[in-house]
Structure formats: structure tokens, C-alpha cells
Enzyme design. Structure first.
Site, PDB file in Angstrom:
ATOM      1  N   HIS A  31      71.315  56.080  76.194  1.00 20.49           N
ATOM      2  CA  HIS A  31      70.077  56.428  75.488  1.00 20.49           C
ATOM      3  C   HIS A  31      69.396  55.210  74.888  1.00 20.49           C
ATOM      4  O   HIS A  31      68.339  55.320  74.290  1.00 20.49           O
ATOM      5  CB  HIS A  31      70.362  57.483  74.426  1.00 20.49           C
ATOM      6  CG  HIS A  31      70.941  58.735  75.022  1.00 20.49           C
ATOM      7  ND1 HIS A  31      72.302  58.928  75.139  1.00 20.49           N
ATOM      8  CD2 HIS A  31      70.362  59.810  75.599  1.00 20.49           C
ATOM      9  CE1 HIS A  31      72.515  60.089  75.736  1.00 20.49           C
ATOM     10  NE2 HIS A  31      71.360  60.641  76.033  1.00 20.49           N
TER      11      HIS A  31
ATOM     12  N   LYS B 195      49.224  65.698  72.500  1.00 20.75           N
ATOM     13  CA  LYS B 195      50.187  64.786  73.114  1.00 20.75           C
ATOM     14  C   LYS B 195      49.481  63.507  73.567  1.00 20.75           C
ATOM     15  O   LYS B 195      49.897  62.395  73.265  1.00 20.75           O
ATOM     16  CB  LYS B 195      50.846  65.469  74.314  1.00 20.75           C
ATOM     17  CG  LYS B 195      51.670  64.541  75.179  1.00 20.75           C
ATOM     18  CD  LYS B 195      51.867  65.124  76.569  1.00 20.75           C
ATOM     19  CE  LYS B 195      52.588  64.154  77.487  1.00 20.75           C
ATOM     20  NZ  LYS B 195      53.965  63.887  77.082  1.00 20.75           N
TER      21      LYS B 195
ATOM     22  N   ASP C  24      76.303  70.371  86.647  1.00 21.01           N
ATOM     23  CA  ASP C  24      76.004  69.926  85.280  1.00 21.01           C
ATOM     24  C   ASP C  24      75.817  71.104  84.335  1.00 21.01           C
ATOM     25  O   ASP C  24      75.076  72.035  84.648  1.00 21.01           O
ATOM     26  CB  ASP C  24      74.699  69.117  85.274  1.00 21.01           C
ATOM     27  CG  ASP C  24      74.844  67.766  85.954  1.00 21.01           C
ATOM     28  OD1 ASP C  24      75.934  67.170  85.870  1.00 21.01           O
ATOM     29  OD2 ASP C  24      73.855  67.296  86.558  1.00 21.01           O
TER      30      ASP C  24
ATOM     31  N   CYS D 286      56.526  67.487  75.981  1.00 21.72           N
ATOM     32  CA  CYS D 286      56.322  68.884  76.326  1.00 21.72           C
ATOM     33  C   CYS D 286      57.121  69.216  77.575  1.00 21.72           C
ATOM     34  O   CYS D 286      57.359  68.351  78.407  1.00 21.72           O
ATOM     35  CB  CYS D 286      54.845  69.139  76.609  1.00 21.72           C
ATOM     36  SG  CYS D 286      53.806  68.713  75.209  1.00 21.72           S
TER      37      CYS D 286
HETATM   38  N1  GLN Z   1      72.819  64.883  86.783  1.00 23.85           N
HETATM   39  C1  GLN Z   1      71.852  64.775  85.732  1.00 23.85           C
HETATM   40  C2  GLN Z   1      71.348  63.343  85.652  1.00 23.85           C
HETATM   41  O1  GLN Z   1      72.086  62.458  85.875  1.00 23.85           O
HETATM   42  C3  GLN Z   1      72.420  65.172  84.405  1.00 23.85           C
HETATM   43  C4  GLN Z   1      71.379  65.108  83.331  1.00 23.85           C
HETATM   44  C5  GLN Z   1      71.819  65.585  81.995  1.00 23.85           C
HETATM   45  O2  GLN Z   1      72.958  65.508  81.637  1.00 23.85           O
HETATM   46  N2  GLN Z   1      70.909  66.055  81.221  1.00 23.85           N
HETATM   47  O3  GLN Z   1      70.210  63.095  85.334  1.00 23.85           O
END
Ligand code: GLN
Ligand code: ZN
Length: 764
Positions: free
Chosen positions: A704, A26, A609, A526
Site C-alpha cells: 500500500h 469527485k 480471493d 467512487c
Molecule cells: N487478485 C487480486 C489482485 O491481486 C486480489 C485483490 C485484493 O486482494 N483486493 O489484485
């Protein structure tokens, strides 16, 4: 070497970890990417890691060792290079390794932006592979440089080497059609020609055995898997000049592909006897003429093998197979290098575990016990029995209070909340939000300052009080920002969380957080999954102080943030001594306790979540329904402890929701925020189709990417959403947490998002 002269082997593994015991690969790869080291230095690190792995496997006593299992990024991408299928858009990158990395990560080369190939999960593991693209113009052309170089490099070790490649059925089934091409699997016969060429070449090089991985055969993802397997391996098995062929399957049980493979002229078939049963073997008489590579040591979870039970399994295999080899169930790529590096584990827990190196030792012991009788490994069996016995009686694995509380909640029907309409009315009265309320998913940018503070705390450079104060300052700043942006439902920003699962695992009983248990997630990334070994419970509130501090700073509602039971399981190494469903219920109970405490502290909205809801979906269709039942029940158990006027949110992302869309509706959250920015609101139609009628926040922009969306595109997205969902149910939010983004990107993006919400509100 011809088939007849390939010597049999007795003990092997299907593959090994490759990131380095200290994540050396890495670090080296990341330095290479940022021009801090050159190619020679990178190659030297890689060669050392390969050499070390090889020597360890040989010294431990394996008599056939996998090669070509090293990868600079991903073995599926390596396979694309081997088959010559990299897409034309990376061709302008002249250096071969840089071209490979461009395919994996994208980038700008000579002023031209190159989009990376997609990445997705490798079966139901947490490893992600680079998805091959098969277009109408894709040609297949053998490029064996890597495999030959690794064979050559390893040849001095003096143990039989076995090159490993991904099989043609799996390769095509996991590829993506692009540019209007038909489903890639239609090119199977053509592709097999390249495999034939490779096998001849390997035979010329004196290779005795080759391992061809076909894990897709344990799934329901290809039609007629058995027929395809028979066609492909009859042809490859029928080649006049080839090494002995070992087709490896893993992650579950073969059905009709097992007799199909047994009918072909290949020499060995690998079966996963940890995630699949052994009984099916006896129904296939043709196995009497084959070697069965018996995966009796769990390659993807970290529990010590019950050697006595594994020997029993091997005895059953012997009755069906012509010859038996002891192996791991899959590559140990999915587990950390070695338990030796772990400190701070109590002796009992340590005795229950086996990481990569320990699994190799288990394989070797089993092969010896199998060949020479159990007495030959009496000491090993005794240690294993002692571990099994101590695990069975350890009080941490059987907490009567936890178990009876779950039973009581179930029998009282307390996994269900009140009617959705009643809840909505109570929540509207309490919250008094505008239509199309705006919110975010939880995290705000994990700035350098936050990361430095965490590192300083770990290194003892600052004390806990200083760290806590820094995080509180961060929370205050995030609250202030959200008020300035005029967001309706605020969050505290999650600065104190290293990771959304580990953060909870560290505070729950029944978990152990490893020091060094790194495994590759993708490329150079990782993760360190916690070990869920015992009955789970929550000794004390975990998030209440943070959330109520945030709430104390504002009159607007602050949403409490929790991780759901399924996601906690999906991103941990989970105990294998009881059904996942039972473990999920225990985690759910702990989360439920937290929701009740949050409610008591005055928090009116709580988000649980479940981004990994899709990830644990079984590979076989017939097992899916049961999974969906218990995963939904776990979520409901976690969230049904609060009053009607407390609003439960959930958040889902990272996946195609198709197969779980009904389950999402069944979660019965009051509000569901869901990744949709890239799928153009299709998800709303899908939710409508299953009768979903609660609040929904389809992500209006993609977090993203560093790109700042403008107001218009989000206004358009919201108008589109209103065509599918009435305004009373529509929420406005990004499609995921903001922790990976930079502050100024976030501020601008959210400003535009709020503007868009206001514009659309005014149109009503
Ligand atoms: N509550 C988390 C965040 O905002 C949700 C992250 C996720 O969906 N992977 O980071
Ligand atoms: Zn998300």
C-alpha cells in the site's frame, strides 16, 4: 424556537448522495488537490450540488430536509472538525480546508510529512470513514462554521431544514484511542457538553429539528448501549433551550436502546424497518408519546419498495407510536443518484429498481397513502404491485438447473475436498516446488497504457481484437518479468480486469452492470457495484483463455485467479428476495464451474480471493455464527470441484481477522496468502491457535506504500514467520495485489523478496 413550536413533519430521508450525479464533486476535489482549480471554483461546484439536492428533495415533496449532509470528504471527518478533535499533527496546515484534506489523505506541507488518519468501513456498508483519534490531550471544542453556513445557504428554499450530526455515542465508539489514551467512550459525558452547546446554538438560530445519528446502537460494539443512550439523551433532552431532537438509528434493529431512548425526553426516534423488524415497537409503551421515524424504504440497496407491504408496516408502527414519519432506512448516500440515467436495462428489471431519486418519490407516496388512505396512491400501489408480481415470476430469478445442481452437490457431500494431507502429497508430486515458494497475489501494475487501451476500447477508438492483443502483450511481458525475477508460481497479471468483482459480474448471468450507478466508497473514490438480481450462472468460461495463454508461455506453474463468492456479494447490490446464503451458493457454483474448466485446461494452481470475508460479518453477535457457516460453505462449494492434486489458494486482506480467523481455517484452502506486513506476523500465531495447518503466505511487505522494501527486512520477516510455521507450509508473497503500484517499484520490491526467500532457504 422551542421544542413545542417545532412543527411535525411527515416525509423525509436521512441523508442523500453528495458526489454529484456525474461525480462532479469527485472531479472538482481531485482538480483542487492537483492545483488545477482554486478554492473558489471548488466551492462553487459544491454549492451547486448542495442547491440541486435541496431543490430536488423539496420539489419531490419532503417536508423536512436534512442539511449538513454534504461533505468534501467524509461526514465523520466533518464531525471531528465540528467537535474540534483533529490531531495536533495537522495543526501546522494553516488553511482550514487543506488541513481537513491533510487529515483525510496526509501529504507534505512546508516540507513536513503528515500521516493521514486511518480509514475504515462504515458499519457493514462499502462506505469508509476517517477514524477520529482521541489522545490523552484531545480536547473538545465546538466549531459550528460548516453547519451554520449550510443552514444559512439553504434557508431560501422555504422548507423546514434539519441539521444532521453524528451522535456522541457513535462518534466515540468509532474513534480510536491514540497516545496511550483510554477507550474514547470514557469521555462521553464530557463530549455531550459540546453537543449541548451546539443544540443551544441551533435553537438560537431558529432550527426546529436536529437529527442525531446513532447507528452504533444497532450493533453489539458498545457495552451497555441502552444505559449510555438513556444517559446522553436524558441530558440533551433535558436542555432548557434546544431544537426538537430526532435520534436516528439504522443498519439494523435496536434492542434495549429502544426502550432506553423512549424513556428520555427526546421527541423522535428513527428505526430501520428494512433491516430490523417492526414487532419490537409494540413492546415499548413509552413510544406512544414519541414520533417514530419509520425507515420503510431501503436506503442502502437499490430495490423498489413494495408499497403495499410498507403501508402495512406503517399501520403496525401507528399502533405503537404517538406519531409516524415516513423515511428511508438510512441515508441514500449508499445508492446511486437516479435510475433515469441508466440506459440498457430491460423494462422488467427497471421496474424492480429504485435509486436515490426514486426512493424519495416512494417516501412521499407512502406518506400520502399513510395520511389519506391507500386510495390516494392507488396508481403508485398498482405499479408497485405489478413490479412485485413480475419479479416473482421472472424466469431469470428461478433457474431450476442452478438450484438442482447446488442441491446435488450438497447431498453428494461434494463441498468437501479430500484430506489435506493427501492433497499436499499429490500437489507436491505434481508441482515440485522449492521450500518457501515465492508468488504474488495476482495483479501487476495497471499501467497508463492498459488504462488508455480500455478507455479507447470503450470509446470505440480501437476494436476488440486490438484490445485483446494489447492485453496479451501485457500478459507476456508480466510472465517474462516473473521468470527473470525467478518467481516460482506465476500469475498472468490481471491486465484485462477493470475490477475484481465487476469483471466477473459482466460475464455471469443474473447480474446487471450499471452505466452510471456510482456510489461513494471514500473521499473522492467512487465505485459502481453491479446489481445481482437473478439466479447466477456462468454461460461460458471467464478466465480460461487468459490463464492458459499465460501458461503456454512458461514451464513454471501459472496460478489461475478468481474472485470468491462472498467478495462478489459484498461488492454488489444483492437481490433481497432470498437469503444471502442462497445467493452465495449460486455464485459459488459459477466459480466452481470455472475452477473445473481451469483444471481441465491444465492449470495446476487456482486462487480464489476472499478479501471481503470479514466485510459481511453481521453487526449483531448472535447472527455471526450463521454467517460464518454459510460463507465458509460457499467458498468450499466454489473450490471442492477440483482434484486433490490441484492446489487451491485463497487471499485475504483489508481487515482485522480476529473474528473470522476460525472461518479462515475452515475454508480449507491449500494455501492462504494473508495481509500481515503491518501486523508483524501476529496473524500466524492466531492461525496456529485455531489449528490451521495448511500452507500460508503472510505478506512480507506492504504494497500500500510506494516504498521499496529492502532484502533484509523481508529476510527478518521470514525468519520470524519460521518461528511460527514450519518451512514446508510457508509461502513468500507480498501482502496484496500490485495493481496500484508503479512498475519499477514492483520490480525492485519483488527482486528483494526473491533474494530474501533464497537467503532463508539457504539457511535451512
Ligand atoms: N487478485 C487480486 C489482485 O491481486 C486480489 C485483490 C485484493 O486482494 N483486493 O489484485
Ligand atoms: Zn489483497
Amino acid at each position: 424556537m422551542t421544542t413545542q413550536s417545532a412543527p411535525l413533519f411527515t416525509a423525509t430521508v436521512l441523508g442523500s448522495p453528495r458526489i454529484g450525479p456525474n461525480r462532479e464533486l469527485k472531479r472538482a476535489v481531485e482538480k483542487y488537490w492537483s492545483d488545477r482549480i482554486g478554492r473558489a471554483e471548488l466551492d462553487a461546484v459544491a454549492a451547486t450540488l448542495r442547491g440541486d439536492t435541496l431543490r430536488q428533495l423539496a420539489d419531490a415533496g419532503l417536508d423536512s430536509i436534512p442539511v449538513n449532509t454534504f461533505s468534501y470528504y467524509d461526514h465523520m471527518l466533518d464531525q471531528s472538525v465540528l467537535l474540534g478533535t483533529l490531531p495536533p499533527r495537522v495543526a501546522p496546515v494553516t488553511d482550514e480546508l487543506d488541513r481537513y484534506f491533510a487529515a483525510a489523505r496526509g501529504g507534505t506541507y512546508d516540507g513536513v510529512d503528515i500521516a493521514p488518519l486511518e480509514m475504515t468501513k462504515w458499519f457493514d456498508t462499502n462506505y469508509h470513514y476517517i477514524v477520529p483519534e482521541i489522545g490523552p490531550d484531545t480536547t473538545f471544542m465546538l466549531n459550528p462554521a460548516k453547519i451554520l453556513a449550510e443552514l444559512d445557504e439553504a434557508s431560501s428554499v422555504g422548507v423546514a431544514l434539519r441539521p444532521v450530526i453524528v451522535g456522541p455515542i457513535t462518534y466515540l465508539a468509532l474513534s480510536k484511542a491514540v497516545g496511550g489514551a483510554d477507550a474514547p467512550i470514557g469521555r462521553l459525558d464530557e463530549l455531550v457538553g459540546v453537543y449541548a452547546e451546539l443544540l443551544e446554538l441551533l435553537a438560537d438560530k431558529g432550527v426546529g429539528w436536529v437529527q442525531i445519528d446513532e447507528p452504533v446502537l444497532v450493533t453489539d460494539n458498545v457495552d451497555n448501549a441502552g444505559a449510555l443512550a438513556e444517559r446522553v439523551y436524558s441530558r440533551l433532552g433535558g436542555l432548557a433551550k434546544r431544537p426538537a431532537v430526532f435520534v436516528a438509528t439504522y443498519f439494523g434493529e435496536l434492542t434495549d436502546a429502544l426502550p432506553a431512548l423512549a424513556r428520555t425526553p427526546i421527541e423522535a426516534i428513527g428505526v430501520d424497518l428494512v433491516y430490523g423488524g417492526v414487532d419490537a415497537l409494540s413492546a415499548v409503551p413509552a413510544l406512544a408519546g414519541k414520533t417514530v421515524v419509520a425507515g420503510v424504504v431501503d436506503g442502502r440497496n437499490i430495490w423498489r419498495t413494495d408499497l403495499a407491504a410498507a403501508l402495512d408496516t406503517l399501520d403496525t408502527v401507528t399502533r405503537a407510536a404517538g406519531n409516524v414519519v415516513v423515511s428511508t432506512s438510512c441515508s441514500t448516500l449508499h445508492v446511486p443518484y437516479s435510475l433515469e440515467r441508466e440506459t440498457g436495462i430491460d423494462e422488467a428489471l427497471r421496474s424492480w429498481l429504485a435509486f436515490g431519486a426514486e426512493k424519495v418519490t416512494e417516501v412521499v407516496a407512502l406518506a400520502k397513502g399513510f395520511a389519506q388512505g391507500r386510495d390516494a396512491i392507488a396508481a403508485e400501489v398498482e405499479t408497485s404491485n405489478a413490479a412485485v408480481a413480475s419479479r416473482r415470476v421472472d424466469p431469470r430469478l428461478n433457474n431450476a438447473d442452478v438450484r438442482s445442481r447446488i442441491a446435488e452437490i450438497r447431498s453428494a457431500g461434494a463441498t468437501n475436498r479430500g484430506q489435506a494431507a493427501d492433497r499436499r502429497a499429490a500437489q507436491e508430486a505434481r508441482l515440485n516446488l522449492p521450500p518457501l515458494p515465492t508468488t504474488t497475489i495476482g495483479s501487476y501494475p495497471q499501467t497508463t497504457e492498459i488504462r488508455v487501451a480500455r478507455a479507447d476500447l470503450r470509446a470505440g477508438k480501437i476494436d476488440d481484437a486490438t484490445y485483446q492483443q494489447k492485453m496479451r502483450d501485457e500478459v507476456a511481458a508480466v510472465i517474462k518479468l516473473q521468470e527473470e525475477l525467478d518467481i516460482d508460481v506465476l500469475v498472468h497479471g490481471e491486465p484485462e480486469r477493470n475490477d475484481m468483482v465487476q469483471y466477473f459480474a459482466e460475464q455471469l448471468e443474473g447480474f446487471f452492470a450499471t452505466q452510471n450507478g456510482w456510489v461513494q466508497s471514500y473521499g473522492s473514490r467512487c465505485v459502481r457495484p453491479p446489481v445481482l438480481f437473478g439466479d447466477v450462472f456462468r454461460p461460458a468460461p471467464m478466465t480460461v483463455a487468459w490463464t492458459s495463454y499465460a501458461q503456454s508461455l512458461t514451464a513454471r506453474p501459472v496460478k489461475g485467479m478468481l474472485t470468491g463468492p462472498v467478495t462478489i456479494l459484498a461488492w454488489s447490490f444483492v437481490r433481497d428476495d432470498q437469503p444471502l446464503a442462497d445467493t452465495a451458493a449460486q455464485v459459488a457454483l459459477a466459480i466452481r464451474d470455472e475452477t473445473v474448466d481451469l483444471e481441465r485446461s491444465g492449470v495446476a494452481i487456482i486462487q480464489v480471493d476472499e478479501p471481503a470475508l470479514r466485510e459481511l460479518l453481521p453487526l449483531r453477535t448472535r447472527q455471526k455464527q450463521e454467517y460464518l457457516m454459510w460463507s465458509v460453505e460457499a467458498f468450499r462449494l466454489a473450490t471442492a470441484g477440483v482434484r486433490d492434486d490441484t492446489q487451491i489458494h485463497t487471499h485475504l486482506c483489508y481487515s482485522e481477522f480476529g473474528e473470522v480467523i476460525g472461518a479462515i481455517a475452515d475454508l480449507d484452502a491449500d494455501v492462504t496468502s494473508i495481509e500481515a506486513a503491518r501486523s508483524h506476523m501476529e496473524v500466524l500465531d492466531d492461525l496456529n491457535a485455531v489449528g490451521f495447518s495448511n500452507g500460508v503466505g503472510p505478506g512480507v511487505y506492504d504494497i500500500h506504500s510506494p516504498r521499496v522494501p529492502n532484502t533484509d527486512e523481508m529476510t527478518t520477516a521470514l525468519r520470524e514467520a519460521l518461528a511460527a510455521v514450519p518451512a514446508e507450509r510457508l509461502w513468500v508473497n507480498p501482502d496484496c495485489g500490485l495493481k496500484t503500484r508503479k512498475n519499477d517499484e514492483v520490480v525492485e520490491s519483488l527482486r528483494h523478496m526473491v533474494e530474501a526467500a533464497k537467503t532463508v532457504r539457504a539457511e535451512r
